[in-house]
Each structure stands twice: as structure tokens, then as C-alpha cells.
Write an enzyme that holds these catalytic residues in place. Sequence first.
Site, PDB file in Angstrom:
ATOM      1  N   SER A   1      55.462   5.624  61.359  1.00 41.14           N
ATOM      2  CA  SER A   1      56.370   5.547  62.507  1.00 41.14           C
ATOM      3  C   SER A   1      55.569   5.430  63.804  1.00 41.14           C
ATOM      4  O   SER A   1      54.815   4.470  63.979  1.00 41.14           O
ATOM      5  CB  SER A   1      57.308   6.758  62.491  1.00 41.14           C
ATOM      6  OG  SER A   1      58.453   6.520  63.274  1.00 41.14           O
TER       7      SER A   1
ATOM      8  N   HIS B   1      63.413   7.063  56.118  1.00 40.41           N
ATOM      9  CA  HIS B   1      62.308   6.894  57.059  1.00 40.41           C
ATOM     10  C   HIS B   1      61.151   7.840  56.747  1.00 40.41           C
ATOM     11  O   HIS B   1      59.994   7.468  56.884  1.00 40.41           O
ATOM     12  CB  HIS B   1      62.817   7.121  58.484  1.00 40.41           C
ATOM     13  CG  HIS B   1      61.793   6.878  59.538  1.00 40.41           C
ATOM     14  ND1 HIS B   1      61.099   5.687  59.650  1.00 40.41           N
ATOM     15  CD2 HIS B   1      61.334   7.674  60.543  1.00 40.41           C
ATOM     16  CE1 HIS B   1      60.260   5.758  60.670  1.00 40.41           C
ATOM     17  NE2 HIS B   1      60.380   6.954  61.223  1.00 40.41           N
TER      18      HIS B   1
END
Length: 252
Positions: free
Chosen positions: A84, A233
Amino acid sequence: MQLNFKKTGSGSPLIILHGLFGSADNWFSIAKELEKNYTLYLVDQRNHGDSPHSDVWNYDAMVEDLLELVDSEGMRKFYLMGHSMGGKTAMKFAVEHPERVEKLIVADIAPRYYPIHHQTILAGLNSIKLDQIKSRKDADDQLAQYISEIGIRQFLLKSLSRDSNGFVWKINLPVITEKIEEVGKSLDEGDKYEGPTLFLAGGNSNYIQQSDLEDIHEHFPAYEIEFVSNAGHWLHAEQPAAVIQEIRRFLK
């Protein structure tokens, strides 16, 4: 800035950078499975974990922080992985210092611009009155008014620490709140890293989409992509065995 990091294992160096609101500890269980073959550097990026806080918070600064770390450790070339926000740092470092990066792994983020989408999390974190809470449960109760998923709350509250005066945030919450738009910034047009690059995408995540592949190829022409099934995620927390398997395969 001298970043805090944890070093473990032996072998070729592999640096891992965490995502927004995270810390080096997020990747410790992954590192334990890799330390027989690699020297792992689990890094707290600025304004996170036990690294220093600063009013300057952008990817240029985070790349400089990483350069200072690898130079101080005498690492001429290494494997680099980021998740990320850490993936954005890793991508930018690779395009600016390609001679230092043997191979690059990017976990669930693309090089494109991402609009701000952390408003609820930031509102929840800022709602916690640190001078009034007496326990972590008090903090969780306040955060639950904004975030229903207990797993996300547990992840966020890992950054809540305690000193002699009471509870404190390890993250630099005021600066992150003020400058949250920095997290979503894209790579610059023309930025390119031609070394081997693996993109790991959560199969249930929308952070990397089919429409991103052309942009990824522009910046990372030697890329490959793997979609991790049944993972969102936070793919390293949801499907650690699959992530470890892909890391091992790619770095061989």
C-alpha cells in the site's frame, strides 16, 4: 531521518515497508517464515511505529529516509517490498535508484493516483480522547462508533501506546490527518524501473484493477502480477501462506 527497523534472518537482504497506519510489526510473521533464506529489514516509515515524527510527510521524504537507511547499513543492492503506502515508497525508490534494487515486490497498490478514502478512519482515530480513556477497551468503544469491523479496529489500535503520562499515538495523527492527500499521489509520468517486478493483488480488493495494467506496464515493463484468492487489501494478514509462497517463488 534515522528510521527504526527490525533486522532478522540471514542471506540476501529483503526490505519490507508497511502501509498507512501500520508498522514494521505487521510483517513480523511473514518475516519469520523467510528468515532462513533472507536478511529481513522490517522498517517503520516516518510518522509510524517507533520512527521519528515530522511535519514533512511525502514520498520524496520517505524515499530519502530509505536511502539513508540502506546506505548506513552498507547495502549496495537488495530486494525491496512494500504494501500500500509502502508499495508507493518502494516503487518511487526503485525508479529513482534502480541500480540498488535487485527485484521489486508491490503489494496491492498501483502507480496511479488514488483519491482520499480514509476519512472515516481518520474521524474515528481523532475522536478518541486520549486524556480521558483508561483502557484500550475504552479506545475501542469510541472507535467502534465509526468502524464496525473489529479486525480493522484491532489493526489501527496497534498504534496506540502508553507512556508515563497515559495513552499516546505512535503514528503522527495530526500530520497524517492534515496531509492525507499525499498518500494517494501517483508516480510521475516517465518514471520507469526495468528490473523484475511482482505485483501482488488481493483477489477481493479493488486497489489494483484490470484498468491499471497498462499503467503498470508503462512504469514497470518487466512486471508480472498475481491475484491472491480470498484476500482483500491486507492480503498478508488474510492469506499469509499464499503471500509467502509468491515471495519465495519470485525471489528465486
